[in-house]
Design an enzyme around this catalytic site. Structure first.
Site, PDB file in Angstrom:
ATOM      1  N   TYR A 142     -54.865 -61.532 -40.507  1.00 49.79           N
ATOM      2  CA  TYR A 142     -54.817 -60.732 -39.273  1.00 49.79           C
ATOM      3  C   TYR A 142     -53.389 -60.776 -38.772  1.00 49.79           C
ATOM      4  O   TYR A 142     -52.773 -61.852 -38.717  1.00 49.79           O
ATOM      5  CB  TYR A 142     -55.769 -61.323 -38.231  1.00 49.79           C
ATOM      6  N   ASP A 237     -45.453 -63.298 -41.896  1.00 45.41           N
ATOM      7  CA  ASP A 237     -45.960 -63.342 -40.520  1.00 45.41           C
ATOM      8  C   ASP A 237     -46.213 -64.805 -40.132  1.00 45.41           C
ATOM      9  O   ASP A 237     -47.251 -65.367 -40.463  1.00 45.41           O
ATOM     10  CB  ASP A 237     -47.245 -62.508 -40.410  1.00 45.41           C
ATOM     11  N   LYS A 265     -46.696 -67.111 -30.334  1.00 48.27           N
ATOM     12  CA  LYS A 265     -47.386 -68.347 -29.957  1.00 48.27           C
ATOM     13  C   LYS A 265     -46.428 -69.477 -29.551  1.00 48.27           C
ATOM     14  O   LYS A 265     -45.852 -69.439 -28.475  1.00 48.27           O
ATOM     15  CB  LYS A 265     -48.345 -68.758 -31.092  1.00 48.27           C
TER      16      LYS A 265
HETATM   17  P1  KE4 Z   1     -51.044 -61.429 -30.584  1.00 45.98           P
HETATM   18  O1  KE4 Z   1     -50.835 -59.927 -30.489  1.00 45.98           O
HETATM   19  O2  KE4 Z   1     -52.496 -61.820 -30.360  1.00 45.98           O
HETATM   20  O3  KE4 Z   1     -50.065 -62.220 -29.732  1.00 45.98           O
HETATM   21  O4  KE4 Z   1     -50.660 -61.870 -32.093  1.00 45.98           O
HETATM   22  C1  KE4 Z   1     -51.303 -61.245 -33.163  1.00 45.98           C
HETATM   23  C2  KE4 Z   1     -51.232 -62.152 -34.381  1.00 45.98           C
HETATM   24  C3  KE4 Z   1     -50.314 -61.854 -35.374  1.00 45.98           C
HETATM   25  N1  KE4 Z   1     -50.207 -62.616 -36.485  1.00 45.98           N
HETATM   26  C4  KE4 Z   1     -50.992 -63.715 -36.643  1.00 45.98           C
HETATM   27  C5  KE4 Z   1     -50.847 -64.539 -37.891  1.00 45.98           C
HETATM   28  C6  KE4 Z   1     -51.941 -64.071 -35.647  1.00 45.98           C
HETATM   29  O5  KE4 Z   1     -52.725 -65.168 -35.829  1.00 45.98           O
HETATM   30  C7  KE4 Z   1     -52.068 -63.277 -34.494  1.00 45.98           C
HETATM   31  C8  KE4 Z   1     -53.082 -63.575 -33.405  1.00 45.98           C
HETATM   32  N2  KE4 Z   1     -53.958 -64.671 -33.638  1.00 45.98           N
HETATM   33  C9  KE4 Z   1     -55.225 -64.650 -32.949  1.00 45.98           C
HETATM   34  C10 KE4 Z   1     -55.993 -65.915 -33.314  1.00 45.98           C
HETATM   35  N3  KE4 Z   1     -56.482 -65.890 -34.613  1.00 45.98           N
HETATM   36  C11 KE4 Z   1     -55.082 -64.496 -31.468  1.00 45.98           C
HETATM   37  C12 KE4 Z   1     -56.315 -64.849 -30.665  1.00 45.98           C
HETATM   38  C13 KE4 Z   1     -56.979 -63.636 -30.123  1.00 45.98           C
HETATM   39  O6  KE4 Z   1     -56.995 -62.585 -30.803  1.00 45.98           O
HETATM   40  O7  KE4 Z   1     -57.522 -63.755 -29.013  1.00 45.98           O
END
Ligand code: KE4
Length: 427
Positions: A142, A237, A265
């Site tokens: 993701y 990523d 993060k």
């Molecule tokens: P955000 O847009 O949520 O800040 O980041 C997206 C993203 C991009 N790349 C990786 C490897 C990620 O894990 C994420 C977001 N991770 C999720 C948890 N698996 C965020 C939690 C959520 O969606 O509420």
């Protein structure tokens, strides 16, 4: 009615599913998600005063624990100088210099406000730099919710993707190839099937979003070789792995030199920060220098820069101590719970890289998404509910990674293992 329940009743009227991000609704594990009132160190307190040991840490950012005093102080000081200017500041350069010192692949970068913005922008740079349209991602990875990344694997290995969400036009999905992770031959086949058409390959170097799945030996180096050979960019990523699996992330841990890297993060210390960066030749394609457009009102926000600086600065200054502690505590809890499962005769596969891990309720090893998907998600749901009841808050999905912070203690680990033992006996 518990205060969390009253807050949930109101939230259901205001937000779709009562949440501002789907996974928080606990749909994958059942039960009623507590509303958090405050957090400190390794602990969360809900609106009814219950305390939990926190193993999702805001999905990664809280590697130093909640309300870490230097971070709180830095945000407080920055806030007194106004929350946002929309103009350049020294703090952006200060944090960027620290990032560049930790990620040698990053020669230039841009701050944005989320991981989604970071990966979306990195892909646009790759398409702008190569003039190519197709992108490659991996099943179970993701990268945020940009249209082209919400794509499921097509029928065959090198066939185009299909929309992974309503609202994503198939024309967009057909520009994405979703391949199996840890299968280099599938990537080579994709380049053979689409010569000169693939702009980039984007990968979670350690998958966290299918649960934790480490790269097979040589896999990431293979992706580097195949992309280089075919004139496509490699985007690593590190939104989740950055500053988590090592100070220099998976790039340092596995010795890879990608064209572009995304971060999020931890780099924001809990405030909204995403980063995309990499080789100067690609990043200079961006406006106002080059033809690729990207922008953001709150990019480089001073409060977020302050929180990121305090966090990354602390990790750099105490690198050896921090990552040794994270490794020790993560190994202890991952292996301790796995041992309790084995004693209870429960099939469990445990994958861990540094301070991120997943307990899969699975008979066999989990090396890709298809194997992860065979896990007993019902049993995971029961485990999650029992652990929450016992005051241990795990990520509410079998397909998420758990995270350790430096604020956790050996006592927290022992308490977690004891809670797991109780949960397994009750199952
Ligand atoms: P955000 O847009 O949520 O800040 O980041 C997206 C993203 C991009 N790349 C990786 C490897 C990620 O894990 C994420 C977001 N991770 C999720 C948890 N698996 C965020 C939690 C959520 O969606 O509420």
């Amino acid at each position: 009615m518990r205060r969390s329940q009253a807050l949930a009743a109101r939230a259901e009227k205001l937000f779709p599913g009562g949440v501002n991000s789907p996974v928080r609704a606990f749909r994958a594990v059942g039960g009623e998600p507590p509303f958090v009132e405050r957090a400190e160190g390794a602990y969360l307190w809900d609106a009814d005063g219950n305390r939990y040991i926190d193993y999702f840490g805001s999905w990664g950012p809280m590697i130093l624990g909640h309300a870490f005093p230097p971070v709180v102080e830095a945000i407080r000081e920055a806030a007194a100088r106004s929350a946002s200017f929309g103009a350049s500041t020294a703090a952006e350069g200060d944090l960027a210099e620290r990032i560049v010192a930790c990620y040698p692949a990053i020669e230039k970068l841009r701050f944005v406000s989320s991981g989604t913005e970071a990966t979306m922008s990195a892909i646009r740079v790759a398409r702008g730099a190569t003039g190519r349209k197709i992108i490659v991602k991996f099943e179970g990875c993701y990268h945020g919710h940009a249209d082209g990344l919400l794509v499921k694997a097509g029928s065959g290995v090198a066939t185009f993707g299909i929309p992974g969400s309503a609202g994503v036009p198939e024309e967009i999905a057909q520009l994405t190839l979703a391949l199996p992770f840890n299968d280099l031959a599938a990537v080579e086949a994709a380049f053979e099937a689409h010569p000169g058409e693939i702009a980039c390959v984007i990968v979670e170097p350690v998958v966290g979003n299918a649960g934790c799945i480490p790269p097979a030996p040589g896999y990431l180096q293979g992706l580097r070789r195949v992309t280089q050979k075919n004139g496509a960019l490699l985007i690593v990523d590190e939104v989740m792995t950055g500053f988590r699996v090592a100070l220099g992330g998976a790039c340092a841990l596995y010795g890879i030199d990608p064209d572009l890297v995304t971060l999020g993060k931890v780099v924001g210390g809990g405030l909204p920060v995403g980063v995309f960066g990499g080789k100067r030749v690609f990043m200079d394609q961006l406006a106002p220098l080059g033809p690729v457009y990207q922008a953001g009102t709150l990019s480089g926000n001073p409060l977020a820069m302050a929180a990121g600086l305090a966090t990354v600065g602390y990790l750099q200054k105490h690198e050896d101590e921090v990552y040794a502690r994270l490794e020790r505590l993560s190994a202890a809890v991952a292996e301790g719970v796995a041992g309790a499962a084995a004693q209870a005769g429960i099939a469990m596969a445990t994958n861990r890289v540094g301070a991120m891990w997943t307990w899969f309720f699975s008979e066999g090893p989990v090396t890709n998404y298809k194997e992860a998907a065979k896990s007993d998600t019902q049993r995971f749901g029961g485990f999650h509910r029992a652990m929450l009841e016992a005051g241990v808050w795990l990520p509410p999905s079998q397909f998420e990674a758990a995270f350790m912070s430096t604020a956790h203690t050996e006592e927290d680990v022992e308490r977690t293992i004891a809670a797991a033992r109780g949960a397994f006996q009750a199952q």
